[in-house]
Design an enzyme around this catalytic site. Structure first.
Site, PDB file in Angstrom:
ATOM      1  N   ASP A 150       0.821  -1.216   0.000  1.00  0.00           N
ATOM      2  CA  ASP A 150       0.000   0.000   0.000  1.00  0.00           C
ATOM      3  C   ASP A 150       0.854   1.265   0.000  1.00  0.00           C
ATOM      4  O   ASP A 150       2.033   1.247   0.359  1.00  0.00           O
ATOM      5  CB  ASP A 150      -0.895   0.023   1.246  1.00  0.00           C
ATOM      6  N   HIS A 184      -6.146   2.805  -4.225  1.00  0.00           N
ATOM      7  CA  HIS A 184      -6.020   3.070  -2.780  1.00  0.00           C
ATOM      8  C   HIS A 184      -6.407   4.511  -2.461  1.00  0.00           C
ATOM      9  O   HIS A 184      -5.901   5.090  -1.494  1.00  0.00           O
ATOM     10  CB  HIS A 184      -4.588   2.774  -2.321  1.00  0.00           C
ATOM     11  N   HIS A 208      -4.966   9.377  -0.192  1.00  0.00           N
ATOM     12  CA  HIS A 208      -4.764   8.520   0.979  1.00  0.00           C
ATOM     13  C   HIS A 208      -5.083   9.278   2.269  1.00  0.00           C
ATOM     14  O   HIS A 208      -4.260   9.412   3.191  1.00  0.00           O
ATOM     15  CB  HIS A 208      -3.338   7.976   1.046  1.00  0.00           C
ATOM     16  N   HIS A 236       3.898  -2.222   3.067  1.00  0.00           N
ATOM     17  CA  HIS A 236       3.923  -0.866   2.506  1.00  0.00           C
ATOM     18  C   HIS A 236       5.205  -0.646   1.719  1.00  0.00           C
ATOM     19  O   HIS A 236       6.287  -1.030   2.175  1.00  0.00           O
ATOM     20  CB  HIS A 236       3.825   0.180   3.625  1.00  0.00           C
TER      21      HIS A 236
END
Length: 427
Positions: free
Chosen positions: A229, A280, A284, A374
């Site tokens: 992510d 995503h 964010h 991540h």
């Protein structure tokens, strides 16, 4: 007599051909559906269904008997007169919903197996044409990449399904309405419970309280999928891609639209190496689920538009921090997407805490897990070099423990993204 037999054969072939044109039958044949999945460990959804079935028996006759006793003690016949039928009816609703959660899974396995056996016995191949008499070939396209998904639709289990939030809300208000007849002050208890549940549910990334979410997929063997992510990041993403290349592993990158716009060369590199991309959101925003529905849709749609410039359209969306809300289901339905969360993470806080990351992941991983990591620059704790070592340990550790690392699309059995035509990319 011969003409009658021919007529029966023609009718039978037409019926079977029509059946074979359905996705259900074609999937049963192409995947060679069997009953082995019945031996797989029950999922949390199935356990929840079994628990509701058990609970329905408690609130059935035993609860009615308790109401009779309370009515006798309080000398208030209205309690059993109203509460008896209501409680007994409620037990049937809970039983039906529990059967839906626990039974549909096993019924689906049995029906697919039965369909395959029936069609194989009749020696009919899966169809691909339109004529009723045509013996048809298996489809050239994966079942998961169906026309429904390409047209912006989602799976049938995501359309028109009674969500746990709606079911719980109806139950809470029904119980509160019943309690108003007995003691109005008690009516606040089920309503308060429902409100607390709505406040806690968004943070339960595997619960699917407001909408269906995919957090894992039990395949009956030791498999897992890697997802990353918050990227792409020029300091770590190229190094991560090299680690994945050395190990021959494909991953899914849930990218933020703003970062993808800043580093288009990294998006192209990710795609050129055979990895997949998910959405995503654009900025964010950790508080995105507290924003308006318009803002939520813009965050997802803007990222979709940006990634269309690279010739792809993500079908999977992962909300920031894994938090959901009641509005997300409708937005994803409009955009033809579905929600993917995760079942295994190290609570690294976006690579702010990477010490022992691999150890935590390897301790918590279970078959069918979707791992959350991540690809952003670590903040402290050894920096990029230490983070890269942790990534090496995660991948090699999974293999050492006998895990096969699958692409996310293969693990969950549905496409994560689709490739666009030149016209669609240039819109």
């Amino acid at each position: 007599m011969i003409r009658k037999m021919k007529w029966r054969v023609v009718v039978r072939e037409r019926m079977v051909a029509r059946l074979c044109r359905t996705m259900f039958a074609r999937e049963a044949l192409e995947k060679k559906a069997d009953l082995s999945s019945l031996r797989v460990k029950p999922t949390p959804r199935v356990w929840a269904g079994l628990a509701l079935i058990g609970f329905s028996y408690i609130i059935g006759w035993p609860a009615v008997g308790l109401l009779v006793w309370v009515s006798y003690i309080l000398r208030e016949p209205l309690i059993v007169a109203i509460g008896g039928p209501f409680t007994y009816g409620l037990s049937h609703l809970v039983f039906l919903y529990g059967s839906y959660l626990a039974g549909v899974h096993y019924a689906n396995i049995f029906l697919r197996w039965a369909t395959r056996r029936l069609l194989e016995r009749l020696a009919v191949a899966p169809p691909s044409g339109d004529g009723p008499d045509e013996r048809l070939r298996p489809s050239r396209f994966p079942v998961a990449a169906s026309t429904a998904i390409k047209n912006g639709a989602v799976g049938g289990w995501e359309r028109g399904t009674l969500s746990p939030a709606l079911f719980t809300g109806v139950m809470a208000f029904s119980i509160a309405g019943f309690l108003l007849w007995i003691r109005p002050t008690l009516a606040i208890v089920p309503l308060g419970f429902f409100i607390l549940l709505c406040l806690a549910a968004p943070f339960l990334t595997r619960a699917g309280f407001f909408l269906p979410v995919i957090s894992r997929q039990d395949r009956g063997r030791n498999v897992a999928a890697l997802t990353f992510d918050d990227g792409p990041d020029p300091d770590v993403t190229p190094l991560l891609l090299e680690v994945l290349r050395r190990h021959g592993v494909q991953a899914t990158f849930f990218v933020a639209g703003a970062k993808a716009k800043q580093h288009p060369e990294l998006i192209r590199e990710i795609l050129s190496r055979g990895h997949t991309l998910g959405n995503h959101s654009y900025h964010h925003d950790p508080l995105l689920m507290l924003r308006s529905r318009t803002r939520l849709k813009e965050e997802i749609a803007d990222t979709q538009d940006l990634l269309a410039n690279f010739g792809i359209r993500p079908l999977a969306f992962r909300p920031p921090v894994g938090i959901t809300n009641p509005r997300l289901k409708g937005v994803l339905r409009e955009l033809g997407m579905y929600c993917v969360t995760f079942s295994c993470r190290a609570f690294d806080r976006g690579n702010r805490r990477i010490e022992g990351l691999a150890t935590i992941i390897l301790r918590k991983v279970r078959p069918g897990a979707i791992l959350l990591l991540h690809d952003v620059t670590p903040r402290g704790g050894g920096g990029v070099a230490h983070w890269l070592t942790e990534m090496e340990r995660v991948v090699s550790g999974l293999k050492t423990r006998g895990y096969e690392i699958l692409p996310l699309s293969e693990l969950i059995d549905r496409p994560v993204m689709e490739h666009l035509t030149a016209d669609e990319s240039n819109r």
